[in-house]
Design a protein around this motif. Structure first.
Motif, PDB file in Angstrom:
ATOM      1  N   GLU A 413       8.902  -3.559   8.007  1.00  0.00           N
ATOM      2  CA  GLU A 413       7.045  -3.685   7.795  1.00  0.00           C
ATOM      3  C   GLU A 413       7.517  -4.619   9.247  1.00  0.00           C
ATOM      4  O   GLU A 413       5.949  -4.636   9.508  1.00  0.00           O
ATOM      5  N   SER A 416       6.449  -3.427  12.756  1.00  0.00           N
ATOM      6  CA  SER A 416       4.517  -3.337  13.001  1.00  0.00           C
ATOM      7  C   SER A 416       3.778  -4.227  12.520  1.00  0.00           C
ATOM      8  O   SER A 416       2.851  -4.025  13.081  1.00  0.00           O
ATOM      9  N   LEU A 417       4.138  -5.361  11.731  1.00  0.00           N
ATOM     10  CA  LEU A 417       3.146  -6.679  12.298  1.00  0.00           C
ATOM     11  C   LEU A 417       2.570  -7.603  13.136  1.00  0.00           C
ATOM     12  O   LEU A 417       2.625  -8.627  13.052  1.00  0.00           O
ATOM     13  N   ALA A 476       4.407  -7.761   4.153  1.00  0.00           N
ATOM     14  CA  ALA A 476       4.961  -7.228   3.942  1.00  0.00           C
ATOM     15  C   ALA A 476       6.108  -7.129   2.990  1.00  0.00           C
ATOM     16  O   ALA A 476       6.293  -5.761   1.854  1.00  0.00           O
ATOM     17  N   LEU A 479       4.267  -5.506  -0.160  1.00  0.00           N
ATOM     18  CA  LEU A 479       3.677  -3.881   0.572  1.00  0.00           C
ATOM     19  C   LEU A 479       4.549  -3.193  -0.062  1.00  0.00           C
ATOM     20  O   LEU A 479       5.097  -2.588  -0.922  1.00  0.00           O
ATOM     21  N   ASP A 483       5.243  -0.564  -3.310  1.00  0.00           N
ATOM     22  CA  ASP A 483       5.173   0.850  -2.666  1.00  0.00           C
ATOM     23  C   ASP A 483       7.006   1.035  -3.981  1.00  0.00           C
ATOM     24  O   ASP A 483       7.198   2.135  -3.830  1.00  0.00           O
ATOM     25  N   GLU A 508      -2.555  -1.721  12.852  1.00  0.00           N
ATOM     26  CA  GLU A 508      -1.702  -1.690  11.547  1.00  0.00           C
ATOM     27  C   GLU A 508      -1.149  -3.055  10.777  1.00  0.00           C
ATOM     28  O   GLU A 508      -1.160  -2.294  10.053  1.00  0.00           O
ATOM     29  N   LYS A 511      -4.581  -2.058   8.663  1.00  0.00           N
ATOM     30  CA  LYS A 511      -4.022  -0.384   7.948  1.00  0.00           C
ATOM     31  C   LYS A 511      -2.671  -0.959   6.541  1.00  0.00           C
ATOM     32  O   LYS A 511      -3.105  -0.370   5.476  1.00  0.00           O
ATOM     33  N   ARG A 512      -2.228  -1.835   6.520  1.00  0.00           N
ATOM     34  CA  ARG A 512      -1.090  -2.337   5.816  1.00  0.00           C
ATOM     35  C   ARG A 512      -2.006  -2.785   4.766  1.00  0.00           C
ATOM     36  O   ARG A 512      -1.570  -3.079   3.614  1.00  0.00           O
ATOM     37  N   ARG A 515      -3.080  -0.837   2.521  1.00  0.00           N
ATOM     38  CA  ARG A 515      -2.721  -0.356   2.565  1.00  0.00           C
ATOM     39  C   ARG A 515      -1.782  -0.364   0.526  1.00  0.00           C
ATOM     40  O   ARG A 515      -1.676  -0.301  -0.500  1.00  0.00           O
ATOM     41  N   ALA A 606       6.195   1.914   8.292  1.00  0.00           N
ATOM     42  CA  ALA A 606       4.857   1.464   8.872  1.00  0.00           C
ATOM     43  C   ALA A 606       4.559   3.009   9.630  1.00  0.00           C
ATOM     44  O   ALA A 606       5.799   3.639  10.135  1.00  0.00           O
TER      45      ALA A 606
END
Length: 608
Positions: A413, A416-417, A476, A479, A483, A508, A511-512, A515, A606
C-alpha cells in the motif's frame, strides 16, 4: 460515527456546526483559515489539555460538543452480558470501539439517549475547564477514555496510539483474528496468576497469620465437637418448656380426656358420662325415630362430630406421659447452653455458625503455610504454567503468520501512497524463557518497525518519519485491517496525510481514503483537490474580516458545506488558485472521475 460537531468561541471560530458524512468528509480551506481549530475541538471533547489562550478574544469561555451516533449492536452490548476479558480493546469489558465506549459511559453513570452519546467541554478564559458526558459532569479522563474508542486522530501533533507496544499488539491481534486463541490463553493465564497470588500469600505469612490459623483451627474443632444442627436450639427450647410445665400439661390433658372419653383415663364412672358417650346416646335416640328426614340428617352430623372427637382424643392421649424427667431437663439445658455459646461467638444463628465454620476451613487452607502445603501448590502451579505456555505458543503462531502478511500488504500500500522504498516489518519475538516469558497477553514482544525510504534503518514507529509519512502509514495499516477484518466502528481523522504528495499519488491517496470510508467514517484535513474530490461531503473553512463593530477579533472564521457548483468552485480554487473556466472544467472532470467502484469489503491492493 461523529454525527455532529458544534463549536463556540474557539480561536477565530465564533460559532460553527459540522455534520460529517457517514463515509468520507474533506475539510478544506486556505492556509491559516483555521482548519486546525476543528482538530482542537475534537481534542477538547477527547479530554485533551484545555488552553485558555484558545478562547476567542472578548469571550468568557469556549465550548465544543461532539455527538456520536451509535449502532444498535453497540448500544445493546452493555446489556448483553458479554464480559469476555480476552481480546483487544477495553480490558475490562472485552468490547472494542463503540461497544467499549458505551460500556465506559455506563460505568460513568451515563447511557446513550436515542442511540447517541454527547461529549462536551467548556474552557473558561480564566479558570478550570469542565467536561460533560450526556449532561453529567465527569473527569476529563472519562471523556478521553470514551472518545479514544470512538475517534482516532492521525496527525503530526498527535501522539500515535499505535506507537505504544500494547497498541501494536492489539492491532496485530485485530488483524490476526485470534480471539479464540487469546481467550484460551487468558483463561490459562488467569488460573496461573491466581495460583501465584495464593503462593505469594503463603510465603509472606508472619506470626499474626499463624496465630490466625491456630484460632481458626481451634474454632473449627470446637464447633465440630459440639456438632450443631440448624434449628436445633429452637427445638430444644420447646422441649424444655414442655418439661417445665409437665404438671399443668398432665392435669389439663387428663381433665380434657376425662370429659371427652372417660375410658382413656383412670376416672370413676360415677363421675358421669363423657362427651363421646353422650353423643352416642343422642345418635341412638335419633336413629330410633322411624320418621326420616331431618332426624336422620342430624344423627349423621352427630356421628361426624363424634369422629372428630375421636381424633382429638387420640391426639391428646399421645401427649400423656411424654413430658420427660428432671434428668432430661438437665441434659437439654446443658445442650442449649453449648449451642448458645456457639451462636454468641459465630452466630447469631446456628446456620451462621455452620457457614462460618465452612468458610474458616477454606481460609485455613491458605493460612496453612506448611512445607507440604507449599510443595503441593507449587506442583499445581507447574501444571498451570505448562498449560499457559502451551496456549501462548498457539497464540504466538497465529500472530507470526498474521505479522508477515500485515507487513507485506502495508508495504504494498505504501508504494501507492508516494512512499516508494518505504516498508513495514511487524516483528513478533518470544521473550526469554529464563525470565518467565508469560504475561497477561502471551509471551510475545511485538514491534512495528518502519523504514520510511530505501536505505533508511528500521526504526520504531513514531520515531522514524514525518507527520505526513506517519499519517499515510496509518492509512495503509487501517486499510489492510479493514480489508482483512471488516470495518472499524470508529471515526478516523487524518491531518497532513497529503504532505509531500502530488499528481497521481494524490489521486491514489484520495482513492484509499475513500476505500477506508466504505467501512469506517473518515475525516481528512487536506490541501489537495485530488484528495478532497473523493469525499462524500466537503466543508470549507474561510477567514474573512468581521463586519461587527464590537468583534474584538477583527476577523471571523466560517465553516460551510459546499455542494454542486459551489463545490466545483472550491475544487477549482484548490487546483489552480483561480476559478477560470478551464479550472472549473478541470474541477468538474476531477469530481466526475473520483467515484469509488471497489466492493464494500475485501478490496484489493493499489490499482484495483
Amino acid at each position: 460515527m461523529l454525527e455532529e460537531l458544534d463549536i463556540r468561541n474557539l480561536g477565530p471560530i465564533r460559532e460553527a456546526t459540522i455534520a460529517p458524512a457517514a463515509g468520507m468528509t474533506a475539510i478544506t480551506g486556505e492556509t491559516g483559515a483555521g482548519k486546525s481549530m476543528l482538530l482542537s475541538a475534537i481534542r477538547l471533547v477527547s479530554g485533551g489539555a484545555a488552553e485558555s489562550s484558545r478562547v476567542s478574544a472578548g469571550a468568557d469561555e469556549a465550548w465544543a460538543q461532539a455527538i456520536f451516533a451509535l449502532s444498535d449492536d453497540a448500544v445493546a452490548s452493555e446489556h448483553s452480558g458479554d464480559t469476555n476479558d480476552a481480546g483487544s480493546g477495553d480490558a475490562d469489558s472485552g468490547f472494542t470501539g463503540a461497544a467499549a465506549a458505551v460500556a465506559k459511559a455506563h460505568d460513568a453513570g451515563v447511557d446513550p439517549e436515542d442511540g447517541e452519546l454527547f461529549l462536551s467541554r467548556t474552557v473558561r478564559a480564566s479558570g478550570r475547564s469542565r467536561a460533560v458526558l450526556g449532561g453529567k459532569s465527569v473527569p476529563r479522563s472519562v471523556l478521553g477514555a470514551i472518545a479514544g474508542e470512538l475517534v482516532t486522530i492521525h496527525g503530526q501533533t498527535d501522539q500515535l496510539k499505535i506507537a505504544a507496544s500494547s497498541r501494536q499488539r492489539e492491532f496485530l491481534d485485530r488483524v490476526a483474528g485470534d480471539e479464540a486463541e487469546l481467550a484460551a490463553y487468558r483463561k490459562a493465564w488467569d488460573a496461573l496468576a491466581a495460583m501465584d497470588e495464593r503462593l505469594e500469600r503463603l510465603r509472606s505469612q508472619e506470626s499474626s497469620a499463624r496465630q490466625q490459623a491456630d484460632y481458626l483451627r481451634e474454632s473449627i474443632d470446637r464447633i465440630n465437637r459440639i456438632d450443631p444442627q440448624p434449628g436445633e436450639d429452637e427445638e430444644l427450647k420447646a422441649r424444655r418448656e414442655r418439661i417445665e410445665n409437665a404438671a399443668d400439661i398432665a392435669q389439663g390433658v387428663g381433665s380434657a380426656l376425662g370429659a371427652l372419653d372417660a375410658s382413656q383415663v383412670d376416672v370413676d364412672a360415677a363421675d358421669g358420662a363423657s362427651a363421646v358417650e353422650l353423643i352416642n346416646h343422642a345418635v341412638t335416640s335419633l336413629r330410633a325415630i322411624r320418621v326420616g328426614g331431618t332426624f336422620s340428617e342430624q344423627a349423621d352430623r352427630l356421628e361426624s362430630i363424634n369422629a372428630d372427637l375421636g381424633d382429638v382424643v387420640f391426639a391428646l392421649s399421645q401427649e400423656l406421659g411424654d413430658e420427660g424427667s428432671v434428668e432430661d431437663l438437665d441434659q437439654i439445658n446443658g445442650r442449649i447452653h453449648e449451642l448458645g455459646d456457639l451462636a454468641r461467638r459465630w452466630g447469631p444463628t446456628l446456620a451462621d455458625v455452620l457457614a462460618w465454620r465452612d468458610k474458616a476451613a477454606f481460609d485455613l487452607e491458605d493460612l496453612d503455610a506448611s512445607p507440604e502445603k507449599v510443595a503441593e501448590l507449587e506442583s499445581e502451579r507447574q501444571t498451570l504454567y505448562d498449560a499457559a505456555l502451551a496456549a501462548a505458543d498457539v497464540l504466538s503462531a497465529a500472530r507470526v503468520a498474521a505479522a508477515a502478511d500485515l507487513g507485506a500488504r502495508v508495504t504494498e500500500e505504501l508504494g501507492s501512497l508516494a512512499m516508494l522504498g518505504a516498508s513495514l516489518e511487524v516483528r513478533v519475538t518470544p521473550r526469554d524463557k529464563a525470565d518467565d516469558p508469560l504475561g497477561p497477553y502471551g509471551r510475545d514482544d511485538i514491534a512495528f518497525l518502519f523504514t520510511p525510504f530505501e536505505g533508511s534503518p528500521q526504526l520504531p514507529m513514531g520515531k522514524s518519519a514525518s507527520g505526513g509519512e506517519l499519517s499515510r502509514l496509518m492509512l495503509a495499516l487501517e486499510l489492510v485491517a479493514a480489508d482483512t477484518r471488516g470495518g472499524a466502528d470508529q471515526t478516523f481523522i487524518f491531518d497532513e496525510v497529503d504532505a509531500g504528495v502530488g499528481g497521481k499519488a494524490a489521486v491514489e491517496l484520495g482513492k484509499r481514503l475513500a476505500r477506508l470510508a466504505r467501512s469506517a467514517q473518515v475525516i481528512v484535513v487536506t490541501h489537495l483537490a485530488q484528495v478532497a474530490s473523493w469525499a462524500d461531503a466537503q466543508f470549507v473553512v474561510t477567514k474573512e474580516p468581521s463586519d461587527a463593530d464590537d468583534d474584538d477579533l477583527g476577523v471571523v472564521t466560517t465553516i460551510a458545506e459546499v455542494n454542486g457548483e459551489t463545490r466545483v468552485h472550491e475544487i477549482a480554487r484548490m487546483l489552480s488558485g483561480s476559478e477560470s473556466e478551464a479550472s472549473l472544467d478541470h474541477a468538474r472532470e476531477l469530481l466526475s472521475d473520483s467515484r469509488l467502484t471497489l466492493p464494500l469489503a475485501g478490496a484489493g491492493a493499489a490499482g484495483d
